[in-house]
Design an enzyme around this catalytic site. Structure first.
Site, mmCIF file in Angstrom:
data_model
loop_
_atom_site.group_PDB
_atom_site.id
_atom_site.type_symbol
_atom_site.label_atom_id
_atom_site.label_comp_id
_atom_site.label_asym_id
_atom_site.label_seq_id
_atom_site.Cartn_x
_atom_site.Cartn_y
_atom_site.Cartn_z
ATOM 1 N N GLY A 7 0.800 -1.223 0.000
ATOM 2 C CA GLY A 7 0.000 0.000 0.000
ATOM 3 C C GLY A 7 0.825 1.262 0.000
ATOM 4 O O GLY A 7 0.603 2.172 0.812
ATOM 5 N N PHE A 11 -0.782 6.866 3.786
ATOM 6 C CA PHE A 11 -0.193 7.817 4.733
ATOM 7 C C PHE A 11 0.910 7.167 5.565
ATOM 8 O O PHE A 11 2.056 7.621 5.589
ATOM 9 C CB PHE A 11 -1.316 8.367 5.615
ATOM 10 N N ARG A 32 -2.097 -0.551 -6.149
ATOM 11 C CA ARG A 32 -3.170 -1.282 -6.812
ATOM 12 C C ARG A 32 -3.115 -1.192 -8.332
ATOM 13 O O ARG A 32 -3.614 -2.059 -9.025
ATOM 14 C CB ARG A 32 -4.525 -0.789 -6.314
ATOM 15 N N LYS A 140 -10.575 -4.162 10.737
ATOM 16 C CA LYS A 140 -9.237 -4.245 11.331
ATOM 17 C C LYS A 140 -9.182 -5.313 12.430
ATOM 18 O O LYS A 140 -8.205 -6.051 12.542
ATOM 19 C CB LYS A 140 -8.824 -2.882 11.896
#
Length: 311
Positions: A7, A11, A32, A140
């Site tokens: 990813g 951030f 992606r 999560k």
């Protein structure tokens, strides 16, 4: 040695890549879709959490994996992509003989029952039967549980990092996550909801991932990544004190709980805040400090540096 960070446009992942490069590691990251405008002295490969394609290539020659990627938002199912995507990454890492995977979980996975007060640590697991969590937080929790179950008998070691509300300076305007809290305060709101945040600086989250990656004593452990608790009203006050006229739109009053609940019926973006109203508990980073020597910045530093980068 080569470290894979999943990813790469996110951030937390962005700051993790930056710190790995600063320390001299070879870095590969997944995104992606291939984009020609992704800069940096690191390798970029295409791999999506919803597909097996690309993950064998991403893992080739990798010693450590920092699995940071997770779906953040959307109207559809987040639990499936988060849990299944995590298992897909872990399976590929095990097949490739990766030494250790550090998984970015969430402080949501160590949240006490509503009404609880006090200090809590990594021994706590969230009980989703009593937590009216939004889809992201549920994803999560379930992804971390699935990860520990899958890795129980594997040679590849697993470590999980559980960040709170991640603030700090931004590297781009994409995938800002918790930073939107500060952005909305700066843009102006009718008032601050009576919500408390266990805040952590993104640079400290990146640092903890890397410490957990190499420390022998970190294998098989969970680490909470928070600095300190602050009410959103205190965050707003910090912004006004540090930025003066630049923070002129920051609200000065606290919204009554009943008003926020009423607004949530028509504004879906604020619905995840309703279960958090009035909850005050502290998550402890004592374990990360004791075992890994991790020392987070004060929450005020994370807030001020976050706001400065947005302004």
């Amino acid at each position: 040695m080569t470290v894979l960070v999943t990813g790469g446009t996110g951030f937390v992942a962005g700051w993790t890549i930056a710190e790995l490069l600063r320390q001299g590691h070879d870095v590969r990251t997944t995104i992606r879709s291939r984009r020609p405008d992704v800069p940096g002295d690191y390798e970029v490969v295409k791999a999506d959490l919803t597909s097996d394609e690309g993950w064998a290539e991403a893992m080739a020659g990798v010693r450590y994996v920092l699995h940071v990627a997770s779906p953040l938002s959307g109207d559809g199912d987040l639990v499936g992509p988060a849990r299944d995507g995590t298992l897909r990454v872990l399976r590929a890492a095990v097949d490739a003989g990766v030494e250790r995977v550090v998984l970015t979980s969430s402080a949501a996975a160590a949240t006490p029952a509503p009404g609880s007060t006090g200090v809590f640590d990594e021994t706590l697991w969230t009980d989703l039967e009593v937590q009216p969590f939004d889809e992201y937080r549920r994803s999560k929790v379930l992804a971390e549980r699935a990860a520990w179950e899958f890795m129980r008998d594997k040679d590849t070691a697993l470590v999980t990092v559980l960040p709170g509300a991640v603030l700090g300076p931004t590297l781009s305007q994409e995938n800002l996550g918790s930073v939107r809290v500060v952005g909305r305060l700066l843009d102006g709101m009718p008032g601050t909801p009576r919500v408390g945040l266990n805040i952590v600086d993104v640079r400290d989250v990146a640092d903890l991932h890397i410490r957990a990656m190499t420390a022998p004593e970190a294998a098989g452990e969970r680490f909470i990544a928070v600095s300190e608790f602050m009410w959103m009203a205190d965050v707003a006050r910090t912004l006004r004190q540090h930025f003066g006229e630049r923070a002129s739109r920051v609200p000065r009053r606290t919204l009554p709980d009943f008003l926020l609940k009423a607004l949530s019926l028509v504004v879906k973006e604020i619905r995840p805040l309703v279960p958090m109203l009035g909850r005050q508990y502290t998550l402890s980073h004592e374990k990360a400090s004791r075992v890994l020597g991790w020392q987070p910045r004060p929450a005020v530093t994370a807030i001020v540096d976050c706001a400065e980068s947005l302004l």
